[in-house]
Design an enzyme around this catalytic site. Sequence first.
Site, PDB file in Angstrom:
ATOM      1  N   TYR A 225       1.084  -1.422   0.064  1.00  0.00           N
ATOM      2  CA  TYR A 225      -0.029   0.307  -0.077  1.00  0.00           C
ATOM      3  C   TYR A 225       0.602   1.391  -0.398  1.00  0.00           C
ATOM      4  O   TYR A 225       0.829   2.014  -0.230  1.00  0.00           O
ATOM      5  CB  TYR A 225      -0.818   0.008   1.305  1.00  0.00           C
ATOM      6  CG  TYR A 225      -1.951  -0.807   0.952  1.00  0.00           C
ATOM      7  CD1 TYR A 225      -1.828  -1.711   0.642  1.00  0.00           C
ATOM      8  CD2 TYR A 225      -3.444  -0.303   1.440  1.00  0.00           C
ATOM      9  CE1 TYR A 225      -3.106  -2.784   0.204  1.00  0.00           C
ATOM     10  CE2 TYR A 225      -4.495  -0.410   1.028  1.00  0.00           C
ATOM     11  CZ  TYR A 225      -4.863  -1.662   0.943  1.00  0.00           C
ATOM     12  OH  TYR A 225      -6.253  -2.799   0.479  1.00  0.00           O
TER      13      TYR A 225
ATOM     14  N   LYS B  47       4.298 -15.048   1.836  1.00  0.00           N
ATOM     15  CA  LYS B  47       3.776 -15.195   0.792  1.00  0.00           C
ATOM     16  C   LYS B  47       5.044 -15.983   0.909  1.00  0.00           C
ATOM     17  O   LYS B  47       6.112 -15.238  -0.087  1.00  0.00           O
ATOM     18  CB  LYS B  47       3.326 -14.779  -0.195  1.00  0.00           C
ATOM     19  CG  LYS B  47       2.996 -15.601  -1.201  1.00  0.00           C
ATOM     20  CD  LYS B  47       2.030 -16.642  -1.021  1.00  0.00           C
ATOM     21  CE  LYS B  47       2.904 -17.806  -2.699  1.00  0.00           C
ATOM     22  NZ  LYS B  47       1.629 -18.946  -3.298  1.00  0.00           N
TER      23      LYS B  47
ATOM     24  N   ASP C  45      -2.931 -18.226   0.402  1.00  0.00           N
ATOM     25  CA  ASP C  45      -3.689 -19.128  -0.038  1.00  0.00           C
ATOM     26  C   ASP C  45      -3.730 -20.016   0.519  1.00  0.00           C
ATOM     27  O   ASP C  45      -5.493 -20.100   0.358  1.00  0.00           O
ATOM     28  CB  ASP C  45      -3.257 -19.286  -1.551  1.00  0.00           C
ATOM     29  CG  ASP C  45      -1.198 -19.872  -1.431  1.00  0.00           C
ATOM     30  OD1 ASP C  45      -1.015 -20.000  -0.242  1.00  0.00           O
ATOM     31  OD2 ASP C  45      -1.273 -20.670  -2.560  1.00  0.00           O
TER      32      ASP C  45
ATOM     33  N   ASP D 132      -6.189  -6.994   5.095  1.00  0.00           N
ATOM     34  CA  ASP D 132      -7.443  -6.578   3.883  1.00  0.00           C
ATOM     35  C   ASP D 132      -8.292  -7.293   3.213  1.00  0.00           C
ATOM     36  O   ASP D 132      -9.206  -6.994   3.613  1.00  0.00           O
ATOM     37  CB  ASP D 132      -6.844  -5.008   2.686  1.00  0.00           C
ATOM     38  CG  ASP D 132      -8.403  -4.906   1.808  1.00  0.00           C
ATOM     39  OD1 ASP D 132      -8.827  -4.227   2.237  1.00  0.00           O
ATOM     40  OD2 ASP D 132      -7.378  -4.464   0.678  1.00  0.00           O
TER      41      ASP D 132
ATOM     42  N   ASP E   7     -11.742  -8.980   5.253  1.00  0.00           N
ATOM     43  CA  ASP E   7     -13.855  -9.616   4.037  1.00  0.00           C
ATOM     44  C   ASP E   7     -13.901 -11.295   4.059  1.00  0.00           C
ATOM     45  O   ASP E   7     -14.877 -10.900   4.781  1.00  0.00           O
ATOM     46  CB  ASP E   7     -13.638  -8.957   2.369  1.00  0.00           C
ATOM     47  CG  ASP E   7     -12.971  -7.059   2.698  1.00  0.00           C
ATOM     48  OD1 ASP E   7     -12.909  -6.696   3.809  1.00  0.00           O
ATOM     49  OD2 ASP E   7     -13.829  -6.594   1.405  1.00  0.00           O
TER      50      ASP E   7
END
Length: 360
Positions: free
Chosen positions: A142, A191, A223, A247, A251
């Site tokens: 970001y 990751k 993942d 982020d 959700d």
Amino acid sequence: MESNIAVIRGDGIGPEIIDAAIGCLDAVAERFGHTFHYTFPLMGGAAIDTTGVPLPQETIDTCLQSDAVLLGAVGGPKWDNLAGHLRPEKGLLGLRSALGLYANVRPALLYDQLRNDSPLKASITKKGINLMVVRELTGGIYFGPRGFRQGKNGQEAFDTEVYSINEIERIAKLAFEIAMGRRKKVTSVDKANVLDSGRLWRATVSRVAESYPEVRLEHMLVDNCAMQIVRDPSQFDVLLCPNMFGDILSDEAAMITGSIGLLPSSSLGTTKPGLYEPIHGSAPDIAGTDTANPIATVLAAAMMLSSSLGLTQETATIEKAINAVLDKGYRTPDIWSNGCKKVSCSKMGELIALEILKTK
Ligand code: IPM
Ligand code: MG
């Protein structure tokens, strides 16, 4: 107690859910004898329309002078075609940065009353969902170098994931501290099989873990984590995530509890005021219809009372009031099902405020 609260209404459903939350804060003030002074600085689309920029300096100054910041939501199609640095979202990112809010704490909790609203099978939800996403908020992709450039096949764009050891350490420490007050498990998401930043993340989190021998640490690739959250969310206690993974996963974690309209979040730094907001966005499709679910924003206000103002009993009173309203069968459309009473956003706010005034 007297407190100064900067309230950013924002765009879309922002003003509606904020009005409901203010009604509940006013009820808390009346019941417990507090005085909350509100200011209403502009940010996002509303600021662009009035001042030409998404985050006026005056807004930063007002927030810095306040004890806490309560935010509705920003953004909408009206501003979608503006250049990146002028978009409403840039206002939120700029404010997080200006207030040094490096940590975003997002609880995902399955309410008993709403068990059937979860999109997951009952065989999965019967074990319950109570996890806390701890998301790094002022670093990573970001905030890393970005831009457009000419490549050998024409125009390219790039964004860069950058993390320093210091940034990883401070968010990891907070995650372990939070886990100490919960079920003492941290799942760190990265990751590391592909990214160098992920490998530094993993090594640094492992080192921080040495100071918290009571907390069980596991590392999980992002993942796999996305898959595990829907396979068996009960395995998670604290999920420690870099900015973008947090982020996305927050959700997902929110949705499996039944509605993204239920979950609050707090963004915290070291010294400056904390910022409290619902996890969801500005929902332009239902803006102005008085149908949004204000519960996430009311819960964000509740988090604000205990985290920034030290008012823990008041927080508990709001939480009890919400439970009482849900127990009585009142639902906004997003969580409504047959047999329940459908109410508007403003009505839901009024019902919770009434319960606050009478809950013991
Ligand atoms: C969130 C939102 C923001 C983010 C946007 C609006 C910039 O999605 O708070 O989760 O990506 O952090
Ligand atoms: Mg998001």
